[in-house]
Design a protein around this motif. Structure first.
Motif, PDB file in Angstrom:
ATOM      1  N   PRO A  34       0.785  -1.239   0.000  1.00  0.00           N
ATOM      2  CA  PRO A  34       0.000   0.000   0.000  1.00  0.00           C
ATOM      3  C   PRO A  34       0.818   1.292   0.000  1.00  0.00           C
ATOM      4  O   PRO A  34       0.245   2.358  -0.155  1.00  0.00           O
ATOM      5  CB  PRO A  34      -0.807  -0.104   1.293  1.00  0.00           C
ATOM      6  N   ARG A  35       2.144   1.224   0.171  1.00  0.00           N
ATOM      7  CA  ARG A  35       2.939   2.448   0.293  1.00  0.00           C
ATOM      8  C   ARG A  35       4.242   2.298  -0.486  1.00  0.00           C
ATOM      9  O   ARG A  35       4.944   1.309  -0.335  1.00  0.00           O
ATOM     10  CB  ARG A  35       3.246   2.711   1.764  1.00  0.00           C
ATOM     11  N   TRP A  36       4.535   3.304  -1.303  1.00  0.00           N
ATOM     12  CA  TRP A  36       5.766   3.335  -2.093  1.00  0.00           C
ATOM     13  C   TRP A  36       6.422   4.703  -1.913  1.00  0.00           C
ATOM     14  O   TRP A  36       5.769   5.728  -2.101  1.00  0.00           O
ATOM     15  CB  TRP A  36       5.448   3.139  -3.580  1.00  0.00           C
ATOM     16  N   THR A  37       7.700   4.726  -1.564  1.00  0.00           N
ATOM     17  CA  THR A  37       8.424   5.987  -1.436  1.00  0.00           C
ATOM     18  C   THR A  37       9.175   6.284  -2.728  1.00  0.00           C
ATOM     19  O   THR A  37       9.649   5.374  -3.408  1.00  0.00           O
ATOM     20  CB  THR A  37       9.411   5.951  -0.256  1.00  0.00           C
ATOM     21  N   LEU A  38       9.274   7.561  -3.069  1.00  0.00           N
ATOM     22  CA  LEU A  38      10.023   8.010  -4.243  1.00  0.00           C
ATOM     23  C   LEU A  38      11.063   9.022  -3.780  1.00  0.00           C
ATOM     24  O   LEU A  38      10.774   9.857  -2.923  1.00  0.00           O
ATOM     25  CB  LEU A  38       9.111   8.725  -5.249  1.00  0.00           C
ATOM     26  N   GLY A  39      12.251   8.954  -4.371  1.00  0.00           N
ATOM     27  CA  GLY A  39      13.263   9.934  -4.023  1.00  0.00           C
ATOM     28  C   GLY A  39      14.616   9.603  -4.607  1.00  0.00           C
ATOM     29  O   GLY A  39      14.807   8.572  -5.246  1.00  0.00           O
ATOM     30  N   ARG A  40      15.532  10.498  -4.370  1.00  0.00           N
ATOM     31  CA  ARG A  40      16.903  10.325  -4.837  1.00  0.00           C
ATOM     32  C   ARG A  40      17.647   9.451  -3.833  1.00  0.00           C
ATOM     33  O   ARG A  40      17.650   9.721  -2.633  1.00  0.00           O
ATOM     34  CB  ARG A  40      17.583  11.688  -4.964  1.00  0.00           C
ATOM     35  N   ALA A  41      18.247   8.393  -4.333  1.00  0.00           N
ATOM     36  CA  ALA A  41      19.020   7.500  -3.470  1.00  0.00           C
ATOM     37  C   ALA A  41      20.279   8.211  -2.998  1.00  0.00           C
ATOM     38  O   ALA A  41      20.898   8.979  -3.729  1.00  0.00           O
ATOM     39  CB  ALA A  41      19.384   6.226  -4.222  1.00  0.00           C
ATOM     40  N   ALA A  42      20.620   7.980  -1.738  1.00  0.00           N
ATOM     41  CA  ALA A  42      21.814   8.563  -1.128  1.00  0.00           C
ATOM     42  C   ALA A  42      22.220   7.637   0.017  1.00  0.00           C
ATOM     43  O   ALA A  42      21.422   6.803   0.449  1.00  0.00           O
ATOM     44  CB  ALA A  42      21.518   9.969  -0.614  1.00  0.00           C
ATOM     45  N   PRO A  43      23.448   7.756   0.511  1.00  0.00           N
ATOM     46  CA  PRO A  43      23.834   6.915   1.658  1.00  0.00           C
ATOM     47  C   PRO A  43      22.821   7.050   2.790  1.00  0.00           C
ATOM     48  O   PRO A  43      22.457   8.157   3.188  1.00  0.00           O
ATOM     49  CB  PRO A  43      25.203   7.477   2.065  1.00  0.00           C
ATOM     50  N   GLY A  44      22.314   5.916   3.246  1.00  0.00           N
ATOM     51  CA  GLY A  44      21.324   5.917   4.310  1.00  0.00           C
ATOM     52  C   GLY A  44      19.900   6.174   3.846  1.00  0.00           C
ATOM     53  O   GLY A  44      18.996   6.264   4.659  1.00  0.00           O
ATOM     54  N   ASN A  45      19.691   6.312   2.527  1.00  0.00           N
ATOM     55  CA  ASN A  45      18.357   6.571   1.993  1.00  0.00           C
ATOM     56  C   ASN A  45      18.127   5.688   0.774  1.00  0.00           C
ATOM     57  O   ASN A  45      18.766   5.878  -0.261  1.00  0.00           O
ATOM     58  CB  ASN A  45      18.200   8.044   1.597  1.00  0.00           C
ATOM     59  N   ALA A  46      17.242   4.712   0.917  1.00  0.00           N
ATOM     60  CA  ALA A  46      16.940   3.796  -0.179  1.00  0.00           C
ATOM     61  C   ALA A  46      15.439   3.810  -0.454  1.00  0.00           C
ATOM     62  O   ALA A  46      14.692   3.007   0.097  1.00  0.00           O
ATOM     63  CB  ALA A  46      17.413   2.387   0.155  1.00  0.00           C
ATOM     64  N   PRO A  47      14.968   4.736  -1.299  1.00  0.00           N
ATOM     65  CA  PRO A  47      13.535   4.782  -1.603  1.00  0.00           C
ATOM     66  C   PRO A  47      13.107   3.546  -2.392  1.00  0.00           C
ATOM     67  O   PRO A  47      13.919   2.910  -3.068  1.00  0.00           O
ATOM     68  CB  PRO A  47      13.395   6.050  -2.442  1.00  0.00           C
ATOM     69  N   ASP A  48      11.828   3.228  -2.317  1.00  0.00           N
ATOM     70  CA  ASP A  48      11.295   2.093  -3.077  1.00  0.00           C
ATOM     71  C   ASP A  48      11.434   2.328  -4.577  1.00  0.00           C
ATOM     72  O   ASP A  48      11.695   1.405  -5.343  1.00  0.00           O
ATOM     73  CB  ASP A  48       9.810   1.881  -2.740  1.00  0.00           C
ATOM     74  N   ILE A  49      11.220   3.586  -4.983  1.00  0.00           N
ATOM     75  CA  ILE A  49      11.341   3.959  -6.395  1.00  0.00           C
ATOM     76  C   ILE A  49      12.395   5.061  -6.480  1.00  0.00           C
ATOM     77  O   ILE A  49      12.107   6.233  -6.204  1.00  0.00           O
ATOM     78  CB  ILE A  49       9.987   4.444  -6.963  1.00  0.00           C
ATOM     79  N   PRO A  50      13.638   4.688  -6.814  1.00  0.00           N
ATOM     80  CA  PRO A  50      14.695   5.703  -6.866  1.00  0.00           C
ATOM     81  C   PRO A  50      14.582   6.595  -8.102  1.00  0.00           C
ATOM     82  O   PRO A  50      14.239   6.132  -9.184  1.00  0.00           O
ATOM     83  CB  PRO A  50      15.981   4.878  -6.898  1.00  0.00           C
ATOM     84  N   LEU A  51      14.848   7.876  -7.905  1.00  0.00           N
ATOM     85  CA  LEU A  51      14.901   8.855  -8.987  1.00  0.00           C
ATOM     86  C   LEU A  51      16.333   9.362  -9.075  1.00  0.00           C
ATOM     87  O   LEU A  51      16.938   9.666  -8.047  1.00  0.00           O
ATOM     88  CB  LEU A  51      13.933  10.013  -8.711  1.00  0.00           C
ATOM     89  N   VAL A  66      -5.159   3.429  -0.330  1.00  0.00           N
ATOM     90  CA  VAL A  66      -6.074   3.352   0.802  1.00  0.00           C
ATOM     91  C   VAL A  66      -7.356   2.740   0.275  1.00  0.00           C
ATOM     92  O   VAL A  66      -8.051   3.361  -0.543  1.00  0.00           O
ATOM     93  CB  VAL A  66      -6.332   4.750   1.416  1.00  0.00           C
ATOM     94  N   GLY A  67      -7.646   1.528   0.712  1.00  0.00           N
ATOM     95  CA  GLY A  67      -8.767   0.801   0.128  1.00  0.00           C
ATOM     96  C   GLY A  67      -8.427   0.535  -1.331  1.00  0.00           C
ATOM     97  O   GLY A  67      -7.381   0.023  -1.647  1.00  0.00           O
ATOM     98  N   GLY A  68      -9.276   0.963  -2.239  1.00  0.00           N
ATOM     99  CA  GLY A  68      -8.998   0.817  -3.660  1.00  0.00           C
ATOM    100  C   GLY A  68      -8.571   2.116  -4.316  1.00  0.00           C
ATOM    101  O   GLY A  68      -8.464   2.183  -5.525  1.00  0.00           O
ATOM    102  N   SER A  69      -8.327   3.166  -3.531  1.00  0.00           N
ATOM    103  CA  SER A  69      -7.950   4.472  -4.096  1.00  0.00           C
ATOM    104  C   SER A  69      -6.451   4.724  -3.919  1.00  0.00           C
ATOM    105  O   SER A  69      -5.851   4.298  -2.936  1.00  0.00           O
ATOM    106  CB  SER A  69      -8.732   5.599  -3.411  1.00  0.00           C
ATOM    107  N   TRP A  70      -5.866   5.446  -4.875  1.00  0.00           N
ATOM    108  CA  TRP A  70      -4.453   5.799  -4.843  1.00  0.00           C
ATOM    109  C   TRP A  70      -4.287   7.298  -4.618  1.00  0.00           C
ATOM    110  O   TRP A  70      -5.057   8.095  -5.150  1.00  0.00           O
ATOM    111  CB  TRP A  70      -3.783   5.406  -6.161  1.00  0.00           C
TER     112      TRP A  70
END
Length: 124
Positions: A34-51, A66-70
């Protein structure tokens, strides 16, 4: 009405995010959680979807089911996220916006000339 303005949002467990940055496109399937993080990868930071763009923040935002909504919520990134021409974030956390099939978000300064584009789709 479109997107979060209609109040309906995207109703589906299976969705995809198409990401275009640096002249390259890729697809990320948003299945199974239900949850995906996006961001720039850096030491100590590993987002689910790296940019990879320097315009993206380390905690650019989150996709939430949330339920069936995004929903998308900017994580308080300095450059913000643009959604339907409106800037989200820009150094402060904002309330989530409800997504619909075909919604486009852009990351970083410039709006239409942003270095990162995100296309949200429902898998049918």
């Amino acid at each position: 009405m479109v997107g979060g303005e209609s109040g309906r949002g995207a109703v589906a467990d299976s969705a995809s995010l198409y990401i275009t940055e640096g002249g390259k496109a890729r697809r990320v399937g948003l299945d199974g959680r239900p949850r995906w993080t996006l961001g720039r990868a850096a030491p100590g930071n590993a987002p689910d979807i790296p940019l990879s763009s320097p315009a993206a923040g380390r905690n650019q935002g989150q996709l939430l089911r949330v339920g069936g909504s995004w929903f998308y919520c900017d994580g308080g990134s300095v450059n913000g996220t643009f959604y339907r021409g409106k800037r989200l974030g820009g150094g402060r956390t904002v309330h989530p916006v409800m997504l619909e099939d075909g919604d486009i978000l852009s990351v970083g300064p410039g709006g239409e000339t942003a270095p990162v584009w995100l296309l949200f789709t429902i898998n049918s």
